[in-house]
Scaffold this motif. Structure first.
Motif, PDB file in Angstrom:
ATOM      1  N   THR A  32      44.986  38.387  43.194  1.00 60.36           N
ATOM      2  CA  THR A  32      46.072  37.911  44.058  1.00 60.36           C
ATOM      3  C   THR A  32      47.444  38.158  43.459  1.00 60.36           C
ATOM      4  OG1 THR A  32      45.932  35.711  43.052  1.00 60.36           O
ATOM      5  CG2 THR A  32      44.612  36.099  45.027  1.00 60.36           C
ATOM      6  N   ALA A  33      47.512  38.722  42.263  1.00 59.42           N
ATOM      7  CA  ALA A  33      48.797  38.859  41.577  1.00 59.42           C
ATOM      8  C   ALA A  33      49.544  40.135  41.938  1.00 59.42           C
ATOM      9  CB  ALA A  33      48.593  38.802  40.057  1.00 59.42           C
ATOM     10  N   LEU A  34      48.939  41.009  42.732  1.00 56.73           N
ATOM     11  CA  LEU A  34      49.612  42.240  43.139  1.00 56.73           C
ATOM     12  C   LEU A  34      50.228  42.066  44.525  1.00 56.73           C
ATOM     13  CD1 LEU A  34      47.007  44.911  41.983  1.00 56.73           C
ATOM     14  CD2 LEU A  34      49.288  44.567  41.036  1.00 56.73           C
ATOM     15  N   PRO A  35      51.386  42.700  44.780  1.00 52.57           N
ATOM     16  CA  PRO A  35      52.030  42.556  46.096  1.00 52.57           C
ATOM     17  C   PRO A  35      51.154  43.010  47.253  1.00 52.57           C
ATOM     18  CG  PRO A  35      53.538  43.535  44.493  1.00 52.57           C
ATOM     19  CD  PRO A  35      52.192  43.497  43.842  1.00 52.57           C
ATOM     20  N   HIS A  36      50.312  44.033  47.024  1.00 51.80           N
ATOM     21  CA  HIS A  36      49.480  44.563  48.101  1.00 51.80           C
ATOM     22  C   HIS A  36      48.086  43.943  48.112  1.00 51.80           C
ATOM     23  CE1 HIS A  36      48.868  47.070  44.497  1.00 51.80           C
ATOM     24  NE2 HIS A  36      47.625  47.170  44.911  1.00 51.80           N
ATOM     25  N   SER A  37      47.896  42.828  47.399  1.00 52.38           N
ATOM     26  CA  SER A  37      46.575  42.212  47.350  1.00 52.38           C
ATOM     27  C   SER A  37      46.147  41.764  48.739  1.00 52.38           C
ATOM     28  CB  SER A  37      46.579  41.012  46.398  1.00 52.38           C
ATOM     29  OG  SER A  37      47.441  40.010  46.875  1.00 52.38           O
ATOM     30  N   ARG A  38      44.840  41.821  48.953  1.00 51.89           N
ATOM     31  CA  ARG A  38      44.289  41.494  50.263  1.00 51.89           C
ATOM     32  C   ARG A  38      44.126  39.987  50.467  1.00 51.89           C
ATOM     33  NH1 ARG A  38      39.264  45.327  49.374  1.00 51.89           N
ATOM     34  NH2 ARG A  38      39.995  45.165  47.224  1.00 51.89           N
ATOM     35  N   GLY A  39      44.377  39.232  49.435  1.00 48.44           N
ATOM     36  CA  GLY A  39      44.176  37.796  49.533  1.00 48.44           C
ATOM     37  C   GLY A  39      42.727  37.444  49.275  1.00 48.44           C
ATOM     38  N   CYS A  40      42.512  36.340  48.632  1.00 55.03           N
ATOM     39  CA  CYS A  40      41.156  35.927  48.307  1.00 55.03           C
ATOM     40  C   CYS A  40      41.129  34.407  48.262  1.00 55.03           C
ATOM     41  CB  CYS A  40      40.724  36.512  46.961  1.00 55.03           C
ATOM     42  SG  CYS A  40      39.003  36.162  46.518  1.00 55.03           S
ATOM     43  N   SER A  41      40.051  33.825  48.739  1.00 58.71           N
ATOM     44  CA  SER A  41      39.926  32.374  48.716  1.00 58.71           C
ATOM     45  C   SER A  41      39.740  31.883  47.289  1.00 58.71           C
ATOM     46  CB  SER A  41      38.724  31.941  49.556  1.00 58.71           C
ATOM     47  OG  SER A  41      37.514  32.358  48.931  1.00 58.71           O
ATOM     48  N   PRO A  42      40.085  30.623  47.014  1.00 61.11           N
ATOM     49  CA  PRO A  42      39.806  30.069  45.683  1.00 61.11           C
ATOM     50  C   PRO A  42      38.333  30.188  45.300  1.00 61.11           C
ATOM     51  CG  PRO A  42      41.336  28.648  46.848  1.00 61.11           C
ATOM     52  CD  PRO A  42      40.880  29.686  47.837  1.00 61.11           C
ATOM     53  N   TRP A  43      37.441  30.017  46.273  1.00 64.86           N
ATOM     54  CA  TRP A  43      36.019  30.173  45.998  1.00 64.86           C
ATOM     55  C   TRP A  43      35.693  31.598  45.568  1.00 64.86           C
ATOM     56  CZ3 TRP A  43      31.682  28.365  44.486  1.00 64.86           C
ATOM     57  CH2 TRP A  43      30.454  28.938  44.841  1.00 64.86           C
ATOM     58  N   GLY A  44      36.264  32.594  46.236  1.00 61.55           N
ATOM     59  CA  GLY A  44      36.026  33.977  45.852  1.00 61.55           C
ATOM     60  C   GLY A  44      36.501  34.257  44.445  1.00 61.55           C
ATOM     61  N   ILE A  45      37.638  33.682  44.069  1.00 60.68           N
ATOM     62  CA  ILE A  45      38.151  33.863  42.707  1.00 60.68           C
ATOM     63  C   ILE A  45      37.248  33.160  41.702  1.00 60.68           C
ATOM     64  CG2 ILE A  45      40.074  33.260  41.181  1.00 60.68           C
ATOM     65  CD1 ILE A  45      41.919  33.789  43.622  1.00 60.68           C
ATOM     66  N   MET A  46      36.770  31.980  42.068  1.00 58.37           N
ATOM     67  CA  MET A  46      35.854  31.260  41.182  1.00 58.37           C
ATOM     68  C   MET A  46      34.575  32.050  40.951  1.00 58.37           C
ATOM     69  SD  MET A  46      34.470  27.369  41.625  1.00 58.37           S
ATOM     70  CE  MET A  46      33.265  26.682  40.482  1.00 58.37           C
ATOM     71  N   VAL A  47      34.011  32.601  42.019  1.00 58.30           N
ATOM     72  CA  VAL A  47      32.801  33.412  41.890  1.00 58.30           C
ATOM     73  C   VAL A  47      33.058  34.604  40.971  1.00 58.30           C
ATOM     74  CG1 VAL A  47      31.174  34.894  43.137  1.00 58.30           C
ATOM     75  CG2 VAL A  47      31.858  32.690  44.116  1.00 58.30           C
ATOM     76  N   SER A  48      34.204  35.254  41.144  1.00 67.07           N
ATOM     77  CA  SER A  48      34.505  36.417  40.300  1.00 67.07           C
ATOM     78  C   SER A  48      34.605  36.026  38.832  1.00 67.07           C
ATOM     79  CB  SER A  48      35.809  37.086  40.763  1.00 67.07           C
ATOM     80  OG  SER A  48      36.957  36.353  40.356  1.00 67.07           O
ATOM     81  N   GLU A  49      35.184  34.867  38.543  1.00 65.47           N
ATOM     82  CA  GLU A  49      35.331  34.449  37.152  1.00 65.47           C
ATOM     83  C   GLU A  49      33.966  34.181  36.516  1.00 65.47           C
ATOM     84  OE1 GLU A  49      37.814  34.598  35.223  1.00 65.47           O
ATOM     85  OE2 GLU A  49      39.352  35.075  36.709  1.00 65.47           O
TER      86      GLU A  49
END
Length: 346
Positions: A32-49
């Motif tokens: 989510t830190a890039l200007p062109h990011s597609r957006g991601c839910s907190p759950w999606g970020i948690m899964v990735s971590e």
């Protein structure tokens, strides 16, 4: 010795790294830190971590995408048995991460109304979420100002500011202080900084073959200025072939492929003369004492070709009988598998 940069040096370094990241950073679906990011839910970020722990991005991507399609919310995952999470984990390794992620999803549903909590303290209370993971989720999912320090960030900090080829074998208090010193005060900038330094370590300032000619802060690097001295220690590589981890992984592959319980005897030895697709009345030489005067076990069992391929791969490892027994027992103890009279299953 750690050198704390002046404010002007810190700002210059941060600007160079962030500009590099914004221009060249990978467009990852959970980023989510890039200007062109597609957006991601907190759950999606948690899964990735959870998935990215000790696992490269290229292996995580297809599993993460399939996972998010199947379980787009914590409630979706919590509604299924933990065994399904382990099965979907595939070959990412360390399958207990899947168990813990499932347990975290259950806790989120039960204690947080199905929404991933947004503070580091609440996150760290979830199963499987430690110091690093809680900071990463708080920063990347909720824009919190948190010091996120993984192996890649530690290596960049070590080379750039201490002149060391590698960080210390274990995370030190001095490293934590340096990371806090470098973190921008602005919340949005702090998130970008964490992601940018992590990306620099992953793509350019790598452990074995750093691409110093591509580094945006090569001119500021204390390690380069010192002539790229060798590490003060030799990192211990993680062995794989012949280890319990390899055997357990092969057993897990069998269980993921199987849609029904697998007789324990098939994990312990390969039946002589079996035909792919069925074991019917086969005498299985397990190398174990299965009765007076007998070292074999009669097995009647059938399954799809995929199960037999994974069983064949397990026995091609030629693991000794005591290792096979130990690894199967470990899977049962860790509750990655269960056993009934019918056999072993996830």
């Amino acid at each position: 010795m750690t050198t704390y940069p002046s404010d002007s040096t810190r700002l210059k370094t941060a600007k160079l790294i962030e500009e590099w990241f914004l221009a060249t950073g990978r467009d990852l679906p959970w980023r989510t830190a890039l200007p062109h990011s597609r957006g991601c839910s907190p759950w999606g970020i948690m899964v990735s971590e959870f998935m990215l722990q000790q696992t490269p991005v290229v292996r995580v991507l297809p599993v993460w995408e399939a996972w998010m399609k199947r379980w787009p919310t914590p409630a979706d995952l919590a509604a299924e048995p933990a065994s399904e999470a382990v099965r979907a984990w595939g070959r990412l390794g360390y399958p207990r991460r899947a168990q813990r992620l499932h347990a975290a999803a259950v806790a989120i549903v039960e204690k947080h109304d199905g929404a991933v909590p947004d503070t580091r303290e609440a996150l760290q209370a979830l199963p499987g979420v430690g110091t690093y993971t809680s900071a990463a989720i708080a920063a990347f999912a909720f824009g919190r100002r948190e010091s996120v320090v993984d192996t890649n960030i530690r290596r960049v900090h070590a080379r750039l500011f201490t002149g060391s080829a590698l960080p210390a074998p274990s995370f030190t208090a001095a490293e934590a202080r340096l990371a806090e010193e470098l973190l921008p005060e602005d919340r949005a900038e702090s998130v970008t900084w964490n992601a940018a330094v992590m990306e620099l370590g992953a793509l350019v300032c790598t452990a074995r073959s750093p691409k110093c000619e591509e580094c945006p802060v090569a001119a500021e690097c204390a390690w380069l200025a010192a002539g790229r001295p060798d590490p003060e220690y030799t990192p211990k590589g993680q062995s794989w072939h012949g280890t319990d981890r390899q055997v357990r992984g092969a057993m897990m592959a069998v269980l993921r492929e199987a849609g029904a319980p697998v007789p324990r005897e098939l994990f312990l030895a390969r039946p002589e003369g079996w035909d792919t697709g069925a074991v019917t009345g086969a005498a299985l030489d397990s190398g174990l004492d299965s009765g007076p005067g007998s070292g074999t076990v009669d097995v009647t069992w059938s399954a799809g070709d995929g199960v037999f391929r994974t069983l064949d791969a397990l026995h091609r490892l030629q693991a000794p009988a005591d290792q096979l027994e130990r690894c199967l027992a470990g899977l049962l103890t860790d509750r990655l598998a269960t056993e009934s009279d019918a056999g072993v299953t996830l």
